[in-house]
Design an enzyme around this catalytic site. Structure first.
Site, PDB file in Angstrom:
ATOM      1  N   CYS A  40      44.493  34.414  40.988  1.00  0.00           N
ATOM      2  CA  CYS A  40      42.866  34.595  41.154  1.00  0.00           C
ATOM      3  C   CYS A  40      42.169  34.322  39.872  1.00  0.00           C
ATOM      4  O   CYS A  40      42.615  34.285  38.745  1.00  0.00           O
ATOM      5  CB  CYS A  40      42.594  36.209  41.629  1.00  0.00           C
ATOM      6  N   HIS A  41      40.995  34.170  39.980  1.00  0.00           N
ATOM      7  CA  HIS A  41      39.957  33.852  38.908  1.00  0.00           C
ATOM      8  C   HIS A  41      39.947  34.942  37.772  1.00  0.00           C
ATOM      9  O   HIS A  41      40.053  34.535  36.441  1.00  0.00           O
ATOM     10  CB  HIS A  41      38.601  33.768  39.210  1.00  0.00           C
ATOM     11  N   THR A  42      39.951  36.306  38.210  1.00  0.00           N
ATOM     12  CA  THR A  42      39.990  37.200  37.086  1.00  0.00           C
ATOM     13  C   THR A  42      41.405  36.996  36.294  1.00  0.00           C
ATOM     14  O   THR A  42      41.144  37.369  35.160  1.00  0.00           O
ATOM     15  CB  THR A  42      40.210  38.545  37.823  1.00  0.00           C
ATOM     16  N   HIS A  62      47.243  40.283  39.907  1.00  0.00           N
ATOM     17  CA  HIS A  62      46.460  41.713  40.883  1.00  0.00           C
ATOM     18  C   HIS A  62      46.516  41.427  42.079  1.00  0.00           C
ATOM     19  O   HIS A  62      46.015  42.054  42.765  1.00  0.00           O
ATOM     20  CB  HIS A  62      45.240  42.034  40.240  1.00  0.00           C
ATOM     21  N   GLU A  63      46.968  40.355  42.803  1.00  0.00           N
ATOM     22  CA  GLU A  63      46.717  40.095  44.250  1.00  0.00           C
ATOM     23  C   GLU A  63      48.040  39.811  44.852  1.00  0.00           C
ATOM     24  O   GLU A  63      48.593  39.036  45.305  1.00  0.00           O
ATOM     25  CB  GLU A  63      45.856  38.623  44.194  1.00  0.00           C
ATOM     26  N   CYS A  92      42.037  57.572  45.504  1.00  0.00           N
ATOM     27  CA  CYS A  92      42.491  58.776  45.140  1.00  0.00           C
ATOM     28  C   CYS A  92      42.198  59.814  46.129  1.00  0.00           C
ATOM     29  O   CYS A  92      42.938  60.674  46.730  1.00  0.00           O
ATOM     30  CB  CYS A  92      42.025  59.551  43.802  1.00  0.00           C
ATOM     31  N   CYS A  95      38.389  62.285  44.274  1.00  0.00           N
ATOM     32  CA  CYS A  95      37.005  62.129  43.316  1.00  0.00           C
ATOM     33  C   CYS A  95      35.901  62.149  43.994  1.00  0.00           C
ATOM     34  O   CYS A  95      35.745  61.895  45.252  1.00  0.00           O
ATOM     35  CB  CYS A  95      37.408  61.276  42.557  1.00  0.00           C
ATOM     36  N   CYS A  98      35.263  59.120  45.685  1.00  0.00           N
ATOM     37  CA  CYS A  98      36.128  59.078  47.129  1.00  0.00           C
ATOM     38  C   CYS A  98      35.647  59.637  48.329  1.00  0.00           C
ATOM     39  O   CYS A  98      35.630  59.546  49.116  1.00  0.00           O
ATOM     40  CB  CYS A  98      37.469  59.370  46.971  1.00  0.00           C
ATOM     41  N   CYS A 106      36.340  54.546  42.999  1.00  0.00           N
ATOM     42  CA  CYS A 106      37.051  55.660  42.628  1.00  0.00           C
ATOM     43  C   CYS A 106      37.205  56.026  41.079  1.00  0.00           C
ATOM     44  O   CYS A 106      37.331  54.851  40.234  1.00  0.00           O
ATOM     45  CB  CYS A 106      38.495  55.558  43.048  1.00  0.00           C
ATOM     46  N   ARG A 110      40.315  55.333  36.115  1.00  0.00           N
ATOM     47  CA  ARG A 110      39.401  54.168  35.600  1.00  0.00           C
ATOM     48  C   ARG A 110      39.691  54.008  34.223  1.00  0.00           C
ATOM     49  O   ARG A 110      39.998  52.656  33.872  1.00  0.00           O
ATOM     50  CB  ARG A 110      37.917  54.366  35.973  1.00  0.00           C
ATOM     51  N   CYS A 169      42.691  41.038  47.030  1.00  0.00           N
ATOM     52  CA  CYS A 169      41.705  40.823  46.255  1.00  0.00           C
ATOM     53  C   CYS A 169      40.644  39.937  46.931  1.00  0.00           C
ATOM     54  O   CYS A 169      39.608  40.685  47.822  1.00  0.00           O
ATOM     55  CB  CYS A 169      41.867  40.219  44.753  1.00  0.00           C
ATOM     56  N   ARG A 362      43.664  29.053  47.556  1.00  0.00           N
ATOM     57  CA  ARG A 362      44.600  30.016  46.781  1.00  0.00           C
ATOM     58  C   ARG A 362      45.722  29.325  46.634  1.00  0.00           C
ATOM     59  O   ARG A 362      46.646  28.802  47.545  1.00  0.00           O
ATOM     60  CB  ARG A 362      44.590  31.152  47.751  1.00  0.00           C
TER      61      ARG A 362
END
Ligand SMILES: NC(=O)c1ccc[n+]([C@@H]2O[C@H](COP(=O)([O-])OP(=O)(O)OC[C@H]3O[C@@H](n4cnc5c(N)ncnc54)[C@H](O)[C@@H]3O)[C@@H](O)[C@H]2O)c1
Ligand SMILES: [Zn+2]
Ligand SMILES: [Zn+2]
Length: 368
Positions: A40-42, A62-63, A92, A95, A98, A106, A110, A169, A362
């Site tokens: 992914c781009h991130t 992260h994907e 979670c 919180c 959430c 959430c 963080r 993602c 992708r």
């Protein structure tokens, strides 16, 4: 255990695939064997050094999608053998955010996640005793990952994991922007700016919501063809006159819903100005460059347009990602056209090159 993983050693340099140590999952954590992971781009944004909050060394990715191998103490929502999609945006369920229906952001982990640590403030990744940091709470450019239980969506085992990973993602972000953040009403007119993974997901989301007209705007004819496959009823090559052309198409009023999925602040402005007077809602999903700002002439707001931001499509990941996967399995979402290249972990930098060349939507890394 020893694992192979793609490590960001220095910003702007290629990732290095190497052997690392991964510790056992602690309380509330889960060991996942990755089967696939999208690029992914991130990941590239961080690897390049453009992300001001980036850090190294770290394992990117992260994907991801994979299989639960072992669970730590107190883990109840997943068990060995379950199929999971990783969530950089956790849930979670406790919180204040959430518990509200108004946000999916959430608060539980963080701070630690942003610093590349698991919720207890330490890392499970290391090399010769030196800690290596996690990334987005996921670090899925790796054969295995230890992740918080609250960052895993337990999905249908019928879902092929080398496609399910897209729900971690980009695809969910687009789908959710239309289904959740904007909650597009049936019969409406939508304009989606950008036909990458996120924009195409938004087009599909508008279709699932029963939109009557879906106009997709991009610079690439090839991508606009893909948009048609996802339900776009009209397409347009973007340019300085895009707003005027959208107004022409909509009797001078603009669209009921607009979506921005380019990351370009000039396009964000076009998306705001293309929204209808009275009730037009512009949903911004793109991530702008550091320090950039979005210009909005206040008159557009006074006359009834609204602007909403959307992170991970506003989805509460553990509850809603499994539902989207089920809709895909039921034939409502066509995921196949999004996967253009399948790579090995060793080819991860090729994934970045393909992305920079806009070659396909992708690339997916497979670990088996
Ligand atoms: N909000 C979130 O949670 C979230 C999650 C993932 C990605 N993102 C962001 O969403 C954005 C899109 O991600 P992606 O993976 O789809 O990216 P992408 O680069 O694949 O797609 C962007 C598309 O925008 C098009 N585009 C560029 N300039 C344009 C213009 N002037 N007019 C019309 N189209 C134009 C490009 O041709 C491209 O097809 C990025 O900014 C990304 O960082 C946000
Ligand atoms: Zn992403
Ligand atoms: Zn929470």
């Amino acid at each position: 255990m020893k694992i192979r993983a793609a490590v960001l050693e220095r910003f702007g340099a290629p990732l290095e695939v190497q052997e690392l140590d991964l510790a056992e999952p602690k309380a509330g954590e889960v060991l996942v064997r990755l089967v696939a992971c999208g690029v992914c781009h991130t990941d590239l944004y961080t690897a390049s050094g453009a992300d001001p909050s980036g850090y190294a060394p770290a394992v990117l990715g992260h994907e991801g999608a994979g299989v639960v191998e072992r669970v730590g103490e107190g883990v109840t929502s997943v068990a060995e053998g379950d199929h999971v999609v990783t969530l950089f945006s956790p849930q979670c369920r406790e919180c204040v955010h959430c518990l509200s229906t108004r946000t999916n952001l959430c608060l539980a982990i963080r701070e630690q996640q942003g610093q590349g640590r698991l919720p207890d403030g330490t890392t499970r990744l290391s090399r010769d005793g030196e800690p290596i940091r996690h990334f987005m709470g996921t670090s899925t450019f790796a054969e295995y990952a230890v992740m918080p239980e609250i960052a895993l969506a337990n999905v249908n085992k019928d879902a092929p994991l080398d496609r399910a990973c897209l729900f971690a993602c980009g695809l969910s972000t687009g789908l959710g922007a239309a289904i959740k953040t904007a909650a597009v009403e049936a019969g409406s007119t939508c304009v989606v700016f950008g036909a990458g993974m996120v924009g195409l997901g938004a087009v599909a989301g508008c279709r699932l919501q029963g939109a009557e007209r879906i106009v997709c705007v991009d610079l690439s004819e090839e991508r606009l063809e893909l948009a048609k496959g996802q339900g776009a009823t009209e397409t347009m090559v973007g340019g300085p006159d895009t707003v005027e052309r959208v107004l022409e198409l909509t009797g001078g009023f603009g669209a009921d819903y607009t979506f921005e999925a380019t990351g370009n602040v000039a396009v964000m402005r076009q998306a705001v100005e293309s929204a209808r007077m009275g009730w037009g809602l512009c949903t911004v999903a793109g991530v702008a460059g550091k320090g950039e700002t979005l210009d909005i002439v206040p008159r557009f707001l006074i006359t009834g347009r609204r602007v909403a931001g959307s992170s991970f499509g506003g989805l509460k990941g553990r509850d809603e990602v499994p539902q989207l996967v089920d809709r895909w399995l039921a034939g409502e979402i066509d995921v196949e056209p999004f996967v253009s290249h399948t790579l090995t972990l060793d080819e991860v930098n090729r994934g970045f090159e393909l992305m920079e060349a806009q070659d396909g939507i992708r690339s997916v890394i497979r670990f088996d």
